[in-house]
Write an enzyme that holds these catalytic residues in place. Structure first.
Site, PDB file in Angstrom:
ATOM      1  N   HIS A   4      -6.681  73.767  13.504  1.00  0.00           N
ATOM      2  CA  HIS A   4      -5.692  72.690  13.351  1.00  0.00           C
ATOM      3  C   HIS A   4      -4.447  73.284  12.724  1.00  0.00           C
ATOM      4  O   HIS A   4      -4.537  74.102  11.797  1.00  0.00           O
ATOM      5  CB  HIS A   4      -6.225  71.556  12.472  1.00  0.00           C
ATOM      6  CG  HIS A   4      -7.479  70.971  13.012  1.00  0.00           C
ATOM      7  ND1 HIS A   4      -7.474  70.119  14.091  1.00  0.00           N
ATOM      8  CD2 HIS A   4      -8.771  71.170  12.680  1.00  0.00           C
ATOM      9  CE1 HIS A   4      -8.733  69.806  14.386  1.00  0.00           C
ATOM     10  NE2 HIS A   4      -9.534  70.437  13.549  1.00  0.00           N
ATOM     11  N   TYR A  19       4.274  68.731  11.908  1.00  0.00           N
ATOM     12  CA  TYR A  19       3.772  69.800  12.780  1.00  0.00           C
ATOM     13  C   TYR A  19       4.729  70.976  12.941  1.00  0.00           C
ATOM     14  O   TYR A  19       4.366  71.974  13.559  1.00  0.00           O
ATOM     15  CB  TYR A  19       3.425  69.225  14.170  1.00  0.00           C
ATOM     16  CG  TYR A  19       2.264  68.252  14.116  1.00  0.00           C
ATOM     17  CD1 TYR A  19       0.967  68.705  13.901  1.00  0.00           C
ATOM     18  CD2 TYR A  19       2.464  66.881  14.243  1.00  0.00           C
ATOM     19  CE1 TYR A  19      -0.102  67.829  13.827  1.00  0.00           C
ATOM     20  CE2 TYR A  19       1.397  65.989  14.176  1.00  0.00           C
ATOM     21  CZ  TYR A  19       0.123  66.474  13.965  1.00  0.00           C
ATOM     22  OH  TYR A  19      -0.937  65.612  13.887  1.00  0.00           O
TER      23      TYR A  19
END
Ligand code: DQA
Length: 146
Positions: free
Chosen positions: A101, A24
């Site tokens: 996302h 991430y």
């Protein structure tokens, strides 16, 4: 009505920055909020920013957007792949949805390939890191301009 875009973040996104940084990245939720607010200023739209780890709270937040919100930018995190209830909340309120996302979910585990939200979204942005939020806000601002 001044245009308002509500940016919603689901479960575990409060941990961004320290959560699996190899997946991430190092940007935090506060960095994402700052990027969204800057983009909102540039696009002349009000930005509301929200995160919760509670599915019911997310549903109540989505419901509260009915009649006062131009667009939703939603990173539903894991609920994307599991929650009919969040999908139903979105379809109940008649506000255009932009699904975001950080990662490219299609390059990841098979269980992340299905989204309960994509077919009720205007569009989906994934795999462009936190810039995906900026792209979604810019597109939502363009499409909701009168
Ligand atoms: C995510 C992808 C989801 O599969 C995952 O459960 C998340 C984050 C993303 O932003 O890449 O928590 O929505």
């Amino acid at each position: 009505m001044q245009r308002k875009i509500v940016v919603l973040n689901g479960c575990n996104l409060n941990l961004l920055g320290t959560r699996e940084p190899e997946t991430y990245g190092r940007d935090t939720l506060a960095d994402i909020e700052a990027l969204c607010r800057k983009t909102g200023e540039e696009c002349e739209v009000e930005i509301e920013f929200f995160q919760t780890n509670f599915e019911g709270e997310m549903i109540e937040k989505i419901q509260s957007c009915r009649g006062n919100t131009s667009a939703l930018v939603l990173n539903a995190a894991a609920w994307t792949h599991t929650s009919v209830a969040i999908r139903d909340a979105v379809t109940a309120i008649d506000v255009p949805l932009f699904e975001v996302h950080i990662t490219n979910v299609h390059k990841r585990d098979a269980f992340r390939h299905h989204s309960f939200l994509s077919d009720v979204s205007v569009g989906v942005i994934c795999g462009f890191g936190i810039q995906g939020y900026e792209y979604a806000i810019r597109k939502a601002a363009l499409l909701t301009k009168s």
